[in-house]
Every structure is written in structure tokens, then in C-alpha cells.
Design a protein around this motif. Structure first.
Motif, PDB file in Angstrom:
ATOM      1  N   LEU A   1     -11.614  -6.938  -6.283  1.00 22.21           N
ATOM      2  CA  LEU A   1     -11.398  -6.369  -4.957  1.00 22.21           C
ATOM      3  C   LEU A   1     -10.964  -7.445  -3.974  1.00 22.21           C
ATOM      4  N   ALA A   2     -11.617  -8.612  -4.027  1.00 18.96           N
ATOM      5  CA  ALA A   2     -11.245  -9.707  -3.123  1.00 18.96           C
ATOM      6  C   ALA A   2      -9.799 -10.132  -3.348  1.00 18.96           C
ATOM      7  N   THR A   3      -9.348 -10.103  -4.598  1.00 14.55           N
ATOM      8  CA  THR A   3      -7.974 -10.499  -4.923  1.00 14.55           C
ATOM      9  C   THR A   3      -6.966  -9.538  -4.325  1.00 14.55           C
ATOM     10  N   VAL A   4      -7.159  -8.244  -4.533  1.00 12.92           N
ATOM     11  CA  VAL A   4      -6.179  -7.273  -4.034  1.00 12.92           C
ATOM     12  C   VAL A   4      -6.228  -7.199  -2.510  1.00 12.92           C
ATOM     13  N   LEU A   5      -7.387  -7.426  -1.925  1.00 17.88           N
ATOM     14  CA  LEU A   5      -7.487  -7.440  -0.462  1.00 17.88           C
ATOM     15  C   LEU A   5      -6.761  -8.661   0.111  1.00 17.88           C
ATOM     16  N   TYR A   6      -6.934  -9.811  -0.526  1.00 16.52           N
ATOM     17  CA  TYR A   6      -6.227 -11.015  -0.092  1.00 16.52           C
ATOM     18  C   TYR A   6      -4.709 -10.813  -0.169  1.00 16.52           C
ATOM     19  N   LEU A   7      -4.246 -10.229  -1.253  1.00 12.83           N
ATOM     20  CA  LEU A   7      -2.804  -9.990  -1.413  1.00 12.83           C
ATOM     21  C   LEU A   7      -2.300  -8.997  -0.368  1.00 12.83           C
ATOM     22  N   SER A   8      -3.099  -7.976  -0.090  1.00 13.63           N
ATOM     23  CA  SER A   8      -2.722  -6.986   0.928  1.00 13.63           C
ATOM     24  C   SER A   8      -2.555  -7.646   2.298  1.00 13.63           C
ATOM     25  N   LEU A   9      -3.478  -8.523   2.645  1.00 11.18           N
ATOM     26  CA  LEU A   9      -3.408  -9.214   3.931  1.00 11.18           C
ATOM     27  C   LEU A   9      -2.227 -10.184   3.976  1.00 11.18           C
ATOM     28  N   THR A  10      -2.002 -10.889   2.893  1.00 12.56           N
ATOM     29  CA  THR A  10      -0.945 -11.888   2.844  1.00 12.56           C
ATOM     30  C   THR A  10       0.447 -11.252   2.824  1.00 12.56           C
ATOM     31  N   MET A  11       0.595 -10.173   2.058  1.00 16.68           N
ATOM     32  CA  MET A  11       1.897  -9.523   1.901  1.00 16.68           C
ATOM     33  C   MET A  11       2.162  -8.472   2.977  1.00 16.68           C
ATOM     34  N   GLN A  12       1.165  -8.221   3.829  1.00 19.04           N
ATOM     35  CA  GLN A  12       1.258  -7.191   4.876  1.00 19.04           C
ATOM     36  C   GLN A  12       1.609  -5.829   4.269  1.00 19.04           C
ATOM     37  N   ARG A  13       0.880  -5.500   3.217  1.00 18.61           N
ATOM     38  CA  ARG A  13       1.062  -4.208   2.541  1.00 18.61           C
ATOM     39  C   ARG A  13      -0.212  -3.382   2.696  1.00 18.61           C
ATOM     40  N   PRO A  14      -0.089  -2.066   2.868  1.00 18.22           N
ATOM     41  CA  PRO A  14      -1.289  -1.223   2.939  1.00 18.22           C
ATOM     42  C   PRO A  14      -2.098  -1.326   1.652  1.00 18.22           C
ATOM     43  N   LEU A  15      -3.412  -1.204   1.780  1.00 14.81           N
ATOM     44  CA  LEU A  15      -4.293  -1.209   0.616  1.00 14.81           C
ATOM     45  C   LEU A  15      -4.804   0.200   0.386  1.00 14.81           C
ATOM     46  N   PHE A  16      -4.503   0.736  -0.785  1.00 17.63           N
ATOM     47  CA  PHE A  16      -4.871   2.109  -1.150  1.00 17.63           C
ATOM     48  C   PHE A  16      -6.130   2.039  -2.011  1.00 17.63           C
ATOM     49  N   LEU A  17      -7.244   2.527  -1.472  1.00 20.12           N
ATOM     50  CA  LEU A  17      -8.522   2.494  -2.163  1.00 20.12           C
ATOM     51  C   LEU A  17      -8.893   3.885  -2.643  1.00 20.12           C
TER      52      LEU A  17
END
Length: 309
Positions: free
Chosen positions: A31-47
Motif C-alpha cells: 500500500l505504501a508503494t502504490v500510494l507513493y507512486l500515486s503522489l509522485t506521478m500525480q495519478r488518482p489512487l483507486f482503492l
């Protein structure tokens, strides 16, 4: 009131994991990995995941930890643009028109400009989310998207593509910086692939016993160690049963809190029977877990914990 001074985004997966932990959210590295990527890439995170596993809490923790405003769009059947994006304050507009007429102002263009001005615009969550300043973009929580219909989903797809909204009377409002978007769904229906492709995806599952025990211990620090252990072990057993709705992490926390309020230091059959309404929300599930079954599960839990010790 939480500090709303914007703070820098985490610069690594480890920093993201620390950020969540400091917000009392016990996350795994995936979860921490995909959240970090979402913040860095400015992409929405679909949970995606069952109700009560902590999807919404992620947005709340991010808002507090990053010092960003939390804007929540609670989805429901029949949600439309006027409720989600913007609408005009018709009562105020009518007063404006009457005042213009009373003052003898008959210039149509001036009247239209005054009537359709920013002061008569009611901003709903979508418009609020894309109106943030650069460096202080809010956390935009789109909660339970699966409750809306496909028409609104299609509209949302357009918004998430360009982060802009066009108001015919005022023009186009475009985000100075994309908001931090968290989308949650309980999977009561499938979300269209086109929207999912705009996002990074993560399935939020029920935690294992060790992680759930850490969650309960953090959220209910007044509960005794024995009570927290038995609550978690009991709930883990319930999730193996064929219930209409198994309890989520939120119910585990509520149950531990309720038992602590009752000054219980450990589980017993009578207390379980008296407080099942905190844990289970359907009568059929409560009836299935009769006194005999409750006692049997409790014995299994105690035997399991004794073996672990």
C-alpha cells in the motif's frame, strides 16, 4: 483543529510508510508503494475492498499528515453535476435581479454579469477540489464511487483527465495543481475500465491477525492486552464463517472500544452475546452465532492464544 500548513510529499516508499504510521494507519509495504507512486506521478489512487477495511481512512490520514484540506464527495445513487460540481444560488440571483430593476438598471449585459458572478456560485466538492493553489492542492476523496450510476462515472472520467470544469457563464476553471485524488469502492458494481486506466489500483484486504492487533492497540490504547488479543482473534475466526457481512477492521475497533467502556478485561460468553450488535449488523448473522457457537469460538480463541504464548 488540525494543522493545515502544507508539508512536502514523501520522497520514498519508506517515508510514505512512516507518514502513514505516524497517522496511526498501519499499512503494509504494498500500500505504501502504490500510494507513493500515486503522489509522485500525480495519478488518482483507486482503492477497492470490502466495507470497513480502512479505505476512507487513508485519505483522512493523508490530509492530516500532509497539512492539506480534505474535500469529500460522498457518492450515492442519483448524484448529479449540480450536487457534485456547482450550482447557482437562485434565490440570491432573484434578489439581485429585483435590486437591479428597482435601481432602474436595464442594461441586459450588466445585469447578466452581476447575476452570474462568483458571489452567486455555490461550489460543490469537484469544483472545490480543482480550485486549490499550487503547492497546496487538497486531498480529494471520492468515496464509494460504486454507488453512483454510469453517467456520473463518465463525467468524472472527463474531470480526472484534464482537472478542469467549464462553467458556461464564467468560463473554464482549471486546477493550478492536480488534487491528491483517492477513489474508493466497495465493489457493489464494477467500475468501467476507462476510469480505472486513469488511476493506480490497490486492493485493500482484511489485515492478518498481527497487523489487526497493532491497529486495535493503536486505536484503543485503553483496552487491556488480553482483551485486544481476544477481540482480534475472535474477529479473525468470524471472517472464516459464511456470514452475510463479516466484520471489518472498523467493527473490531468499535467492539474493543465498547468492551473497554464496559470495563471488560477479557471476553466471556455473556458479554459477547450482549455486544454482538456492535460487531455484526444483520440479525441472521447474529442468530447464527448463538450462545453455543459463541462459546465454541471463544474456546478456540483461548486455545489458540494459549498455544501462541
Amino acid at each position: 483543529m488540525p494543522d493545515q500548513t502544507p508539508r512536502p510529499l514523501p520522497r520514498s516508499i519508506d517515508e510514505t510508510l512512516t507518514l502513514l504510521t505516524e497517522g496511526d494507519y498501519v499499512a503494509d509495504r504494498a500500500l505504501a508503494t502504490v500510494l507513493y507512486l500515486s503522489l509522485t506521478m500525480q495519478r488518482p489512487l483507486f482503492l477497492e475492498g470490502e466495507a470497513g477495511v480502512g479505505k476512507t481512512e487513508i485519505a483522512k490520514v493523508l490530509s492530516t499528515a500532509l497539512g492539506r484540506r480534505l474535500i469529500r464527495l460522498q457518492c450515492y445513487e442519483g448524484l448529479d453535476v449540480s450536487s457534485a460540481v456547482y450550482e447557482w444560488n437562485y434565490a440570491a440571483q432573484m434578489i439581485e435581479i429585483r435590486m437591479e430593476e428597482a435601481a432602474g438598471s436595464a442594461d441586459r449585459k450588466t445585469m447578466e454579469r452581476n447575476v452570474f458572478s462568483e458571489r452567486h456560485l455555490i461550489r460543490r466538492p469537484v469544483l472545490e477540489a480543482i480550485s486549490g493553489e499550487a503547492g497546496a492542492a487538497p486531498v480529494f476523496l471520492i468515496d464509494e464511487l460504486d454507488r453512483t450510476d454510469e453517467a456520473f462515472e463518465a463525467f468524472l472520467l472527463e474531470v480526472l483527465s484534464d482537472y478542469q470544469v467549464t462553467i458556461p457563464e464564467l468560463g473554464t476553471v482549471k486546477a493550478a495543481e492536480p488534487p491528491i485524488v483517492i477513489i474508493t469502492t466497495n465493489r457493489t458494481r464494477e467500475i468501467h475500465d476507462a476510469l480505472k486506466r486513469r488511476c493506480l489500483y490497490h486492493w485493500v484486504d482484511y489485515p492478518d491477525a498481527a497487523r489487526e492487533l497493532e491497529i486495535v492497540s493503536r486505536k484503543v490504547p485503553d483496552a487491556s492486552a488480553r482483551l485486544s488479543g481476544e477481540v482480534v482473534a475472535y474477529v479473525q475466526r468470524l471472517r472464516q464463517m459464511d456470514l452475510f457481512k463479516v466484520p471489518g477492521v472498523a467493527e473490531s475497533i468499535d467492539w474493543a472500544t465498547a468492551l473497554t467502556e464496559l470495563d471488560r478485561l477479557a471476553l466471556d460468553p455473556q458479554t459477547i452475546s450482549d455486544t454482538l450488535g456492535v460487531l455484526l449488523k444483520y440479525q441472521d448473522d447474529i442468530a447464527r452465532l448463538g450462545e453455543g457457537e459463541s462459546a465454541r469460538l471463544l474456546e478456540e480463541v483461548r486455545s489458540e492464544l494459549a498455544t501462541a504464548d
